[in-house]
Design an enzyme around this catalytic site. Structure first.
Site, PDB file in Angstrom:
ATOM      1  N   LYS A 240       0.824  -1.213   0.000  1.00 45.31           N
ATOM      2  CA  LYS A 240       0.000   0.000   0.000  1.00 45.31           C
ATOM      3  C   LYS A 240       0.858   1.264   0.000  1.00 45.31           C
ATOM      4  CE  LYS A 240      -4.005  -2.159   2.271  1.00 45.31           C
ATOM      5  NZ  LYS A 240      -3.511  -3.459   2.804  1.00 45.31           N
TER       6      LYS A 240
ATOM      7  N   PHE B 165     -12.310  -2.555   8.779  1.00 47.57           N
ATOM      8  CA  PHE B 165     -13.277  -1.792   9.581  1.00 47.57           C
ATOM      9  C   PHE B 165     -14.424  -2.736   9.919  1.00 47.57           C
ATOM     10  CE2 PHE B 165     -13.061   2.968   8.174  1.00 47.57           C
ATOM     11  CZ  PHE B 165     -11.840   3.091   8.804  1.00 47.57           C
TER      12      PHE B 165
END
Lengths: 422, 385
Positions: A345, A409
């Site tokens: 990332k 999440f």
């Protein structure tokens, strides 16, 4: 010829095809070359106006068919990127007729978007202007909207195109989505339900509303003036993730069936582990229990000990919270001498629903080529992160087994163990 | 390798009410009718949510505030299922599979922005849109909107943490959620699973999407049989099931409501000879149906799949044992999309447990795509159970 069953008597799961679409390029070769070169794919957003946005940078995939026209909607982007990645993977696998197994698609939730909503609103007037009642009346007969924005639409069209078997399953586990899609495929093959599975993770949510929503959670980096330097996983000055998009596809097959048809085996998915967190909607329990549990479960599912993992492909989002918790997990699982860990990332940003699948492909390429992709933008080490993050430059290493982490999440954590072809 | 899987608890909320009593009563009364709201979302009638004692299942106000009605309904129904199964203490290792739709939009904000921007050229509307959203969106609504956060809330509120997966894909997602949860238990990857979905019918954002299907029924509510070729009335429902291996249920002295003896899903492309009727026929191959089997039809009410289902059931009757009654449960619940298949499994399990039917075939025929069948069997009373 080695065994075709694992330590639990289940079918060993081979990977016989891989496809990638990332901001670094279309296809595995371009994306992998970019990762090894330590190149950032993060740029200023050009696809839509960025006035009033706190964050105006992202990873963006330039789709050829988008040139010179308004941007496609998220479901259209997801479908196109998924199809590009799947076409590459299926071609590599050598499967040329009907696909002998189901489709598992990791994708984001989709809905009717602002361009469509405003188009409908422009057909309303007077007292009812802009009201849902009037927009619903204006949308009458718009089967195109129905089929585009249904959750099941993307999977249906991909299943039709690639000729997969049975009902396509679309899955969302937030940032672990891509790994969940692979896990579903692995399980279907292990239990003998299918000889193969087409597993895709795809993301196309870089759009104003989604960016504003993530900004409201203070999740995004605001280093707008230096896009290439904005994604800084495990680094001291990290301050959020960078939204991105892309897709990855893997053709999974029982090792037995791959060998029976003489397919080249690119690697194995040795195990998967998952654990949900009950602590908070956007934060992990400070004890790291669910993250540690998922990492340990994956390693155990693969029939391995932590010491047999050579490298970890990080979740590594670059948020202060994630990287701290992932460090805690690494130390808990691997003790004083954890293996190297790096974050893709840092270069391609956080591709959300695609990340777990993209990183699984990168893990297999790492094994294939014996070279660890770097964590770029590593300028000031964080003393709270005593890990070898493969800073800034790729380096050769003998790698037989990789743990790939995905933490979402909503507390949905999935880890995969990828291994070399036998 | 293949353990029998039971349904040991249901959590069912619909416009009829919540739990066993109102739903069993409705199953026993051919004239029973769901609650209908014909004015609130005209021209579309919908079946509204009943009043929920939210504090009983979601004790923390802070948790309630982090959700909109869809997540609250699902979290509430999930809690009912855990209670019904007496399975609260098992939550930590329980698998969770949720079939989810999209969360609520801020309809008032959408309408304000649409009214203001509709008259502007697109070049001016874009930057203004960003500003209006940046100032107008509430941070909590994002989490309330995320599909996987129904599962997240169930983990947080009820402590279900064995695993968590969210399937998306309308009616099919509900059936595949049950299928995959059951398959994992049958092969020994865990002993218990919580699976289901929720749908809130009174939502303009969803009516915009489903309205474009052209299949929604308008004006006054009438039973499905009186809707000519068909028509879909959206219904609010939360439906969760506790699935459990028979071995595990027996060991803890839990009663089984029904045995899930088969669950199969597929998807016809619904063109040329790849029909829903033919796909369902393939799914039904080899099912051990017995005379008098009851059909709990999950047909949405949309005309084409309704006709396909009727033809499939006629094929089945012609080729196999004589069926019992066919109940179109949309007349009781309305169409609850992702929650429809789990809700019908819950109704069928209640009917079996009450001895109303000898065996239950549950069907799913998606409004657009997706076919599913499940076969439920009664569980004989066991000594000590």
């Amino acid at each position: 010829m080695s065994a075709t069953r694992d330590h639990l008597g289940r079918h060993l799961v081979a990977v016989t095809g891989m496809g990638l679409v990332t901001p670094l390029g279309l296809g595995v070769a371009e994306s992998w070359a970019g990762l090894l070169a330590g190149r950032s794919g993060i740029r200023r957003i050009t696809r839509f106006p960025t006035e009033h946005l706190k964050t105006s940078i992202a990873g963006q995939v330039a789709l050829p068919e988008e040139a010179g026209r308004p941007p496609l909607s998220s479901p259209e982007r997801v479908e196109r990127m998924a199809a590009l990645a799947a076409a590459e993977a299926v071609a590599q696998s050598g499967i040329d007729a009907r696909f002998p197994g189901p489709l598992f698609l990791g994708m984001p939730p989709v809905e009717v978007e602002w361009p469509q909503r405003l188009e409908l609103a422009r057909q309303t007037a007077g007292e009812a202007a802009g009201r849902y009642t009037a927009m619903i009346a204006a949308a009458e007969g718009r089967r195109d909207l129905f089929e585009t924005f249904l959750f099941g639409g993307i999977g249906e069209r991909l299943a039709d195109r690639f000729g997969t078997e049975g009902a396509p399953v679309s899955v969302s586990t937030a940032c672990a989505t891509g790994a969940s899609a692979i896990q579903l495929g692995v399980e279907a093959i292990q239990r003998g339900e299918a000889a193969a599975a087409l597993c895709i993770g795809a993301e196309g949510s870089v759009a104003p509303e989604a960016m504003i929503r993530f900004s409201l959670l203070s999740a995004l980096s605001t280093r707008n003036e230096e896009p290439e330097r904005a994604s800084r996983p495990f680094e001291k000055t990290r301050e959020g993730f960078v939204m991105s998009e892309g897709a990855a596809a893997l053709v999974l097959e029982s090792l037995e069936s791959a060998r029976a048809r003489g397919a080249e085996v690119l690697g194995l998915v040795l195990g998967a582990g998952e654990r949900a967190d009950s602590f908070h909607r956007t934060r992990s329990n400070p004890d790291g229990g669910a993250i540690i549990g998922a990492m340990r479960a994956a390693i155990a599912d693969a029939g391995l000990e932590p010491g047999q993992i050579d490298y970890v492909n990080a979740h590594g989002t670059g948020t202060p919270e994630n990287d701290k918790m992932e460090t805690l997990g690494m130390r808990a699982v691997f003790g004083e001498a954890p293996p190297p860990i790096s974050s893709n990332k840092s270069m391609i940003g956080h591709t959300l629903s695609a990340a777990g699948a993209i990183e699984a492909v990168v893990s297999l390429l790492t094994i294939r080529d014996g070279i660890l992709p770097p964590t770029i933008n590593h300028e000031t080490p964080d003393p709270a992160i005593p890990l070898d993050v493969v800073p800034n430059a790729a380096r050769p290493a003998r790698v037989a087994r990789v743990l790939s982490n995905s933490f979402g999440f909503g507390g949905q954590n999935v880890c995969l163990v990828l291994g070399a072809a036998p | 390798m293949s353990e029998a899987v039971w349904i040991t608890g249901i959590g069912l909320v619909s416009s009829l009410g919540e739990g066993e009593a109102p739903h069993l009563a409705a199953l026993q009364d051919a004239a029973s009718r769901p609650a209908v709201d014909e004015a609130g979302f005209a021209p579309f009638p919908i079946h509204p949510l009943p009043a929920l004692a939210l504090d009983s299942q979601i004790p923390k106000k802070g948790d309630q505030r982090q959700m909109e009605p869809w997540q609250r309904l699902g979290t509430y129904a999930a809690g009912l299922a855990l209670d019904h199964a007496g399975a609260r203490a098992l939550a930590a290792d329980m698998h969770l599979v949720v079939a989810a739709g999209g969360g609520e939009r801020d309809v008032a904000l959408d309408e304000t922005i649409c009214r203001e921007l509709a008259t502007l050229p697109p070049g001016e509307a874009g930057p203004l849109l960003n500003g209006r959203l940046a100032n107008g969106l509430r941070p909590t609504l994002f989490l309330a909107q995320l599909s996987n956060l129904l599962a997240g809330n169930i983990s947080i509120v009820h402590g279900v943490t064995g695993s968590s997966r969210t399937f998306m894909g309308e009616e099919s997602a509900g059936a595949d959620a049950v299928r995959i949860a059951a398959a994992r238990l049958a092969e020994g990857r865990g002993e218990t699973a919580l699976v289901g979905g929720a749908y809130v019918a009174g939502r303009w954002d969803m009516l915009l999407l489903f309205g474009t299907s052209g299949a929604l029924w308008r004006d006054g509510w009438v039973p499905l049989a009186e809707r000519g070729p068909g028509g879909v009335v959206m219904g609010s429902a939360g439906a969760f099931l506790v699935l459990e291996t028979a071995r595990h249920a027996r060991a803890r002295g839990a009663r089984g409501l029904a045995k899930l003896s088969a669950i199969r899903t597929g998807t016809a492309r619904r063109r040329s000879d790849d029909t829903a009727r033919a796909e369902a026929g393939r799914l039904a191959e080899g099912l051990p149906l017995r005379p008098g089997y009851a059909v709990f039809s999950g047909a949405s009410g949309a005309s084409d799949p309704l006709a396909e289902e009727a033809a499939f059931l006629a094929d089945l009757a012609a080729a196999g044992p004589a069926p019992g009654p066919v109940r179109h449960t949309t007349d009781l619940l309305g169409h609850a999309v992702e929650a429809t298949f789990p809700a019908n499994l819950a109704l069928a399990a209640l009917a079996l447990r009450a001895g109303l039917v000898p065996q239950a075939l549950v069907t799913g025929f998606g409004l657009w795509r997706g076919e599913a069948l499940a076969l439920l069997e009664p569980i004989a009373e066991e000594a000590g159970a």
